[in-house]
Design a protein around this motif. Structure first.
Motif, short mmCIF file in Angstrom:
data_model
loop_
_atom_site.label_atom_id
_atom_site.label_comp_id
_atom_site.label_asym_id
_atom_site.label_seq_id
_atom_site.Cartn_x
_atom_site.Cartn_y
_atom_site.Cartn_z
N THR A 111 0.81 -1.01 0.17
CA THR A 111 -0.12 -0.06 0.21
C THR A 111 0.86 1.39 0.09
N THR A 112 0.28 2.42 -0.60
CA THR A 112 1.03 3.53 -0.48
C THR A 112 0.01 4.77 -0.31
N ASN A 190 -5.09 15.26 13.45
CA ASN A 190 -3.76 15.92 13.49
C ASN A 190 -2.54 14.97 13.30
N ALA A 191 -2.66 14.23 12.37
CA ALA A 191 -1.68 13.15 11.99
C ALA A 191 -0.95 13.64 10.64
N ALA A 196 -0.02 8.37 8.91
CA ALA A 196 -1.17 7.73 8.37
C ALA A 196 -0.76 6.51 7.36
N ASP A 197 0.25 6.84 6.64
CA ASP A 197 0.67 5.97 5.63
C ASP A 197 1.33 4.72 6.39
N SER A 202 0.91 -1.04 8.89
CA SER A 202 0.49 -1.79 10.05
C SER A 202 -0.80 -2.47 9.98
N LEU A 203 -1.97 -1.96 9.64
CA LEU A 203 -3.14 -2.46 9.60
C LEU A 203 -3.03 -3.66 8.46
N SER A 204 -2.44 -3.44 7.32
CA SER A 204 -1.96 -4.48 6.37
C SER A 204 -1.60 -5.45 7.04
#
Length: 211
Positions: A111-112, A190-191, A196-197, A202-204
């Motif tokens: 992902t990106t 506020n990230a 977020a990337d 990490s979720l992946s």
């Protein structure tokens, strides 16, 4: 029991090399990282830690996840790769999430997160996928996104238009990511785009352990 087995195996793959001084036991750090990535909110995750007598702020758990630098394993050899792009809201701005999924196993390959979408960005994304995985013989499944179709053509990849069927793999991933970003928007409040990337990678990692 199978679900618990997958969770335990996933915890074992989380490395804590970033830790220098940390009073929290390593197992509880890994457990909290996995629980949040598996769907528990940061607030409920710190409540689980409190059951073990450990009090930590939500931001502490979030920082553990960021510093652990989790991401999907490389070295896969998929037959069919579903690729797509979708809009992700980050604060007041829109970003484009590019994702590649093994259409047969539903595993996230890469992902990106990008500030816009162009053919050049799509080409760079495909190049990153090829660096991590052997996709030389893979068939890429694309929808109507012209930038991805053009990028596949320029890279010399075999691709075909498919709106449903095996492409449902990447759609399921996008639905889960969007569900999480809506339910747990505190992850993106506020990230920076970089944070977020990292969170999506990490979720992946967690997605691949639990599918």
């Amino acid at each position: 029991m199978p679900e618990f087995g997958r969770l335990s195996g996933s915890i074992g793959q989380i490395e804590l090399d970033f830790v220098e001084r940390e009073a929290t036991p390593a197992f509880l750090m890994k457990l909290s990282i996995q629980l949040h990535l598996s769907g528990l909110s940061l607030s409920n995750t710190v409540r689980v830690l409190e059951i073990f007598g450990v009090k930590r702020a939500r931001s502490t758990v979030h920082n553990w996840i960021h510093k652990a630098d989790l991401q999907p394993a490389s070295g896969k050899n998929p037959d069919h790769v579903a690729v797509d792009e979708t809009v992700i809201q980050l604060n007041d701005e829109q970003y484009w999430l590019y994702a590649a999924v093994d259409a047969e196993t539903n595993e996230l390959l890469h992902t990106t997160l990008e500030p816009t979408r162009t053919t050049m960005i799509a080409q760079t994304f495909l190049a990153e996928v090829s660096e991590k995985h052997d996709v030389s013989e893979a068939v890429f499944l694309v929808d109507g996104a012209q930038s991805l179709q053009t990028a596949c053509r320029r890279k010399g990849y075999d691709f075909r238009y498919e709106k449903h069927g095996n492409r449902n793999a990447v759609e399921r991933v996008f639905r889960e990511i969007k569900r999480r970003t809506i339910c747990f928007s505190n992850c993106f409040s506020n990230a920076s785009a970089e944070t977020a990337d990292d969170w999506i990678r990490s979720l992946s990692f967690a997605w691949n352990q639990l599918i």
